[in-house]
Motif scaffolding. Structure first.
Motif, short mmCIF file in Angstrom:
data_model
loop_
_atom_site.label_atom_id
_atom_site.label_comp_id
_atom_site.label_asym_id
_atom_site.label_seq_id
_atom_site.Cartn_x
_atom_site.Cartn_y
_atom_site.Cartn_z
N ARG A 1 -6.49 6.29 9.33
CA ARG A 1 -5.79 4.76 8.50
C ARG A 1 -4.76 4.50 9.46
O ARG A 1 -4.50 5.54 10.26
N ASP B 1 -4.93 9.68 6.04
CA ASP B 1 -4.78 9.30 4.77
C ASP B 1 -5.81 10.97 3.88
O ASP B 1 -6.63 11.28 4.00
N ARG C 1 1.03 -1.14 0.21
CA ARG C 1 -0.14 0.12 0.24
C ARG C 1 0.53 1.54 -0.13
O ARG C 1 1.60 1.26 0.51
N GLU D 1 -5.49 11.10 0.18
CA GLU D 1 -6.55 10.72 -0.74
C GLU D 1 -7.62 10.13 -0.58
O GLU D 1 -9.10 11.03 -0.85
N LYS D 2 -8.02 9.33 1.00
CA LYS D 2 -9.13 8.70 1.19
C LYS D 2 -9.70 9.70 2.02
O LYS D 2 -11.38 9.25 2.83
N GLU D 3 -9.36 10.86 2.70
CA GLU D 3 -9.66 11.81 3.96
C GLU D 3 -11.02 10.80 4.91
O GLU D 3 -11.75 11.15 5.31
N MET E 1 0.46 5.12 0.77
CA MET E 1 -0.35 6.27 1.33
C MET E 1 0.15 7.44 1.20
O MET E 1 1.25 7.37 2.30
#
Length: 87
Positions: free
Chosen positions: A70, A63, A32, A65-67, A34
């Motif tokens: 994580r 994160d 992954r 990008e995923k807001e 991130m």
């Protein structure tokens, strides 16, 4: 002196100051990449669980990008670098 502890602490410090790109192996063994940070100027407040983490080898990050929040374990980190505007 343990270099692994120094590197871990250095990554934690960098995450509080800026956005980083961290590469690690997920629990299922897949890689992954991130873009993340723990910079208090970037992460939403008061939804900030970072200070509640007791295990120094457990990273809780935002994160970008995923807001969302994580996490990953230090022993699964394979690399990291500063996020740059021009890739």
């Amino acid at each position: 002196m343990d270099n692994q502890h120094e590197e871990r602490d250095h990554l934690k410090s960098q995450l509080t100051e800026q956005s980083m790109v961290v590469t690690f192996e997920k629990a299922d063994g897949t890689p992954r990449i991130m873009k993340c940070t723990t910079n208090p100027d970037v992460v939403p407040w008061p939804d900030n669980p970072v200070e509640k983490v007791k295990d120094e080898n457990h990273f809780v990050v935002w994160d970008l990008e995923k807001e969302g929040w994580r996490s990953f374990k230090w022993e699964r980190v394979t690399g990291w670098n500063k996020e740059t505007e021009n890739g």
